[in-house]
Design a protein around this motif. Structure first.
Motif, PDB file in Angstrom:
ATOM      1  N   SER A 126      -2.409  13.104   9.589  1.00 20.19           N
ATOM      2  CA  SER A 126      -3.142  11.898   9.199  1.00 20.19           C
ATOM      3  C   SER A 126      -2.219  10.895   8.532  1.00 20.19           C
ATOM      4  N   VAL A 127      -1.375  11.360   7.625  1.00 21.07           N
ATOM      5  CA  VAL A 127      -0.463  10.438   6.931  1.00 21.07           C
ATOM      6  C   VAL A 127       0.488   9.781   7.930  1.00 21.07           C
ATOM      7  N   PHE A 128       1.056  10.572   8.825  1.00 23.18           N
ATOM      8  CA  PHE A 128       2.011  10.029   9.800  1.00 23.18           C
ATOM      9  C   PHE A 128       1.340   9.004  10.721  1.00 23.18           C
ATOM     10  N   ILE A 129       0.189   9.358  11.288  1.00 26.54           N
ATOM     11  CA  ILE A 129      -0.481   8.454  12.238  1.00 26.54           C
ATOM     12  C   ILE A 129      -1.021   7.224  11.514  1.00 26.54           C
ATOM     13  N   ALA A 130      -1.599   7.406  10.321  1.00 28.54           N
ATOM     14  CA  ALA A 130      -2.146   6.258   9.579  1.00 28.54           C
ATOM     15  C   ALA A 130      -1.047   5.264   9.203  1.00 28.54           C
ATOM     16  N   LEU A 131       0.115   5.801   8.838  1.00 25.59           N
ATOM     17  CA  LEU A 131       1.232   4.917   8.485  1.00 25.59           C
ATOM     18  C   LEU A 131       1.687   4.115   9.698  1.00 25.59           C
ATOM     19  N   ARG A 132       1.711   4.753  10.846  1.00 29.72           N
ATOM     20  CA  ARG A 132       2.103   4.039  12.064  1.00 29.72           C
ATOM     21  C   ARG A 132       1.050   3.004  12.461  1.00 29.72           C
ATOM     22  N   TYR A 171      -8.543   6.926   9.436  1.00 23.81           N
ATOM     23  CA  TYR A 171      -9.201   5.646   9.168  1.00 23.81           C
ATOM     24  C   TYR A 171      -9.133   5.296   7.671  1.00 23.81           C
ATOM     25  N   SER A 172      -9.403   6.270   6.812  1.00 27.31           N
ATOM     26  CA  SER A 172      -9.400   6.011   5.370  1.00 27.31           C
ATOM     27  C   SER A 172      -7.990   5.689   4.875  1.00 27.31           C
ATOM     28  N   TRP A 173      -7.029   6.500   5.272  1.00 24.09           N
ATOM     29  CA  TRP A 173      -5.681   6.331   4.731  1.00 24.09           C
ATOM     30  C   TRP A 173      -4.979   5.125   5.346  1.00 24.09           C
ATOM     31  N   ARG A 174      -5.349   4.792   6.602  1.00 23.99           N
ATOM     32  CA  ARG A 174      -4.810   3.568   7.207  1.00 23.99           C
ATOM     33  C   ARG A 174      -5.249   2.352   6.401  1.00 23.99           C
ATOM     34  N   THR A 175      -6.473   2.384   5.879  1.00 24.54           N
ATOM     35  CA  THR A 175      -6.970   1.275   5.058  1.00 24.54           C
ATOM     36  C   THR A 175      -6.141   1.133   3.785  1.00 24.54           C
ATOM     37  N   PHE A 176      -5.809   2.261   3.143  1.00 20.13           N
ATOM     38  CA  PHE A 176      -4.950   2.203   1.951  1.00 20.13           C
ATOM     39  C   PHE A 176      -3.601   1.571   2.291  1.00 20.13           C
ATOM     40  N   PHE A 177      -3.026   2.011   3.400  1.00 18.08           N
ATOM     41  CA  PHE A 177      -1.707   1.497   3.780  1.00 18.08           C
ATOM     42  C   PHE A 177      -1.769   0.007   4.104  1.00 18.08           C
ATOM     43  N   LEU A 178      -2.842  -0.438   4.768  1.00 17.38           N
ATOM     44  CA  LEU A 178      -2.981  -1.861   5.102  1.00 17.38           C
ATOM     45  C   LEU A 178      -3.061  -2.707   3.838  1.00 17.38           C
ATOM     46  N   ILE A 179      -3.814  -2.235   2.840  1.00 24.54           N
ATOM     47  CA  ILE A 179      -3.969  -2.990   1.598  1.00 24.54           C
ATOM     48  C   ILE A 179      -2.621  -3.149   0.899  1.00 24.54           C
ATOM     49  N   ALA A 184      -1.622   8.668  -4.733  1.00 21.31           N
ATOM     50  CA  ALA A 184      -2.696   9.154  -5.613  1.00 21.31           C
ATOM     51  C   ALA A 184      -4.050   9.163  -4.912  1.00 21.31           C
ATOM     52  N   PRO A 185      -4.519   8.030  -4.347  1.00 22.73           N
ATOM     53  CA  PRO A 185      -5.813   8.093  -3.642  1.00 22.73           C
ATOM     54  C   PRO A 185      -5.790   8.981  -2.415  1.00 22.73           C
ATOM     55  N   ILE A 186      -4.632   9.088  -1.745  1.00 22.17           N
ATOM     56  CA  ILE A 186      -4.562   9.944  -0.561  1.00 22.17           C
ATOM     57  C   ILE A 186      -4.698  11.414  -0.953  1.00 22.17           C
ATOM     58  N   VAL A 187      -3.980  11.820  -2.003  1.00 22.20           N
ATOM     59  CA  VAL A 187      -4.091  13.214  -2.457  1.00 22.20           C
ATOM     60  C   VAL A 187      -5.515  13.509  -2.930  1.00 22.20           C
ATOM     61  N   THR A 188      -6.124  12.529  -3.618  1.00 19.32           N
ATOM     62  CA  THR A 188      -7.515  12.713  -4.058  1.00 19.32           C
ATOM     63  C   THR A 188      -8.432  12.924  -2.865  1.00 19.32           C
ATOM     64  N   SER A 189      -8.276  12.066  -1.864  1.00 16.27           N
ATOM     65  CA  SER A 189      -9.108  12.192  -0.671  1.00 16.27           C
ATOM     66  C   SER A 189      -8.876  13.525   0.031  1.00 16.27           C
ATOM     67  N   PHE A 190      -7.620  13.959   0.085  1.00 10.76           N
ATOM     68  CA  PHE A 190      -7.298  15.215   0.764  1.00 10.76           C
ATOM     69  C   PHE A 190      -7.927  16.413   0.052  1.00 10.76           C
TER      70      PHE A 190
END
Length: 370
Positions: free
Chosen positions: A162-168, A252-260, A291-297
């Motif tokens: 998820s982290v790899f794909i969301a970052l891309r 979807y969630s983590w991509r939003t964090f990265f976009l922001i 931090a929010p990603i680890v929380t979500s995970f």
């Protein structure tokens, strides 16, 4: 800044203050989580015994079992009916006293709670381990590694993918792949066991290339390599079911964090300086969002722990979830309580790790009074 002569700076005082605050924070969290576990386990004791109503069923079951054993034993054929009934009553009373069913349920419930909290799980009433032990600790100890192996593998795979794909995808906003992930995100509403049923149907029956359930081939392979490959083969479908259930909503969630964070001024400044895109992602986008990603995970991990019972039952995986399901069927209260206690401690440990990681990853999080 000038240092006052009346209050000189003592080397190490700042470190001691931080350690003291961290110790206070951890103590408070441990106490809070411990109380949560105590409440959860006691509620489980009340529910598992239906407030003491299960004891009546257990008494009836004991009377029936003892009566059948006495009547089927040829050594007691010469007894009169009165003597046989007295023998049955005597054996029933011994069994009732052995299980402490002659004591009020409220007292036994607190005794159950005390033993469960300190992991003194007692002996099973109906079930036994594969090695024949009736100790609940041994029964759970045989099943827990299988659950940790399955869920640990699936969650690590989901997290890193998820982290790899969301970052891309955050660099390809509005692309067909990005829109596909947005469209598929609602499919995560279905639980993993739902996908598991369809995966078993396709890959175990229509196109039989993978086993429908279990953890290893029967009979088990003799060599370690063949045994490991057999376990991996049996893990494919349950891991894939959990992966399909969580991957799209996680991306979807983590991509939003990265976009922001990718639109922040300091990120644009780093790009304007000509830093490599990979370094910008790791240092200026990924690190602030950890931090929010680890929380979500970890919240997702808690949800998966809760769904372990049904998923393991669907795949006949010999883990803690399947054990709980079997214990409920046998009305084996010590095993039910023991399984829930282990789940409760796993959940509490997950939340505790979340608190510590959150304080480490985000320095703005206060761990105690200033």
């Amino acid at each position: 800044m000038a240092v006052s002569a009346e209050h000189p700076v003592v080397p190490g005082r700042g470190l001691l203050r931080d350690l003291r605050r961290l110790a206070v924070f951890m103590t408070k969290r441990i106490v809070a989580l411990f109380l949560t576990v105590v409440v959860g386990v006691y509620l489980t004791i009340l529910v598992a015994n239906m407030g003491g109503k299960v004891d009546e069923l257990r008494r009836i079951q004991i009377e029936s079992t003892v009566a059948e054993e006495v009547r089927a034993n040829p050594d007691f054929n010469d007894m009169s009916s009165q003597e046989r009934n007295e023998l049955i009553n005597e054996r029933v009373q011994l069994e009732v006293e052995r299980l402490n069913l002659d004591e009020p349920f409220i007292w036994r419930s607190f005794d159950y709670l005390n033993q469960a909290i300190w992991l003194n799980l007692g002996r099973a009433e109906q079930m036994s381990s594969d090695r024949g032990s009736r100790d609940v600790y041994d029964i759970i100890g045989e099943r827990l590694p299988a659950t940790i192996l399955l869920f640990g593998t699936a969650n690590l795979l989901i997290f890193f993918s998820s982290v790899f794909i969301a970052l891309r995808l955050s660099r390809r906003y509005g692309s067909p792949a990005d829109r596909a992930v947005i469209g598929l995100a609602p499919t995560s509403a279905a639980p993993a066991w739902f996908y598991g049923i369809f995966l078993i149907l396709f890959f175990a029956f229509i196109a039989p290339i993978l086993p429908a359930g279990g953890m290893v081939d029967v009979p088990p392979p003799q060599s370690m390599t063949a045994y490991g490959l057999s376990v991996l083969k049996h893990m494919v479908l349950p891991v894939l079911a959990m992966f399909m259930s969580q991957i799209f909503i996680s991306i979807y969630s983590w991509r939003t964090f990265f976009l922001i964070h990718s639109s922040e001024d300091y990120v644009e400044m780093a790009r304007a300086k000509g830093l490599p895109e990979g370094r910008v992602e790791r240092r200026y986008i990924l690190r602030p969002t950890l931090a929010p990603i680890v929380t979500s995970f970890l919240l997702m991990l808690i949800g998966l722990w809760s769904g372990a019972i049904i998923l393991e039952q669907v795949f006949n995986w010999p883990g803690l979830g399947t054990l709980l399901f079997q214990a409920i069927g046998h009305r084996d209260t010590p095993v039910i309580i023991g399984g829930v206690v282990i789940f409760a401690y796993l959940l509490a440990l997950t939340v505790f790790i979340l608190d510590i990681l959150y304080a480490i990853l985000d320095p703005r999080v206060r761990v105690g009074p200033e």
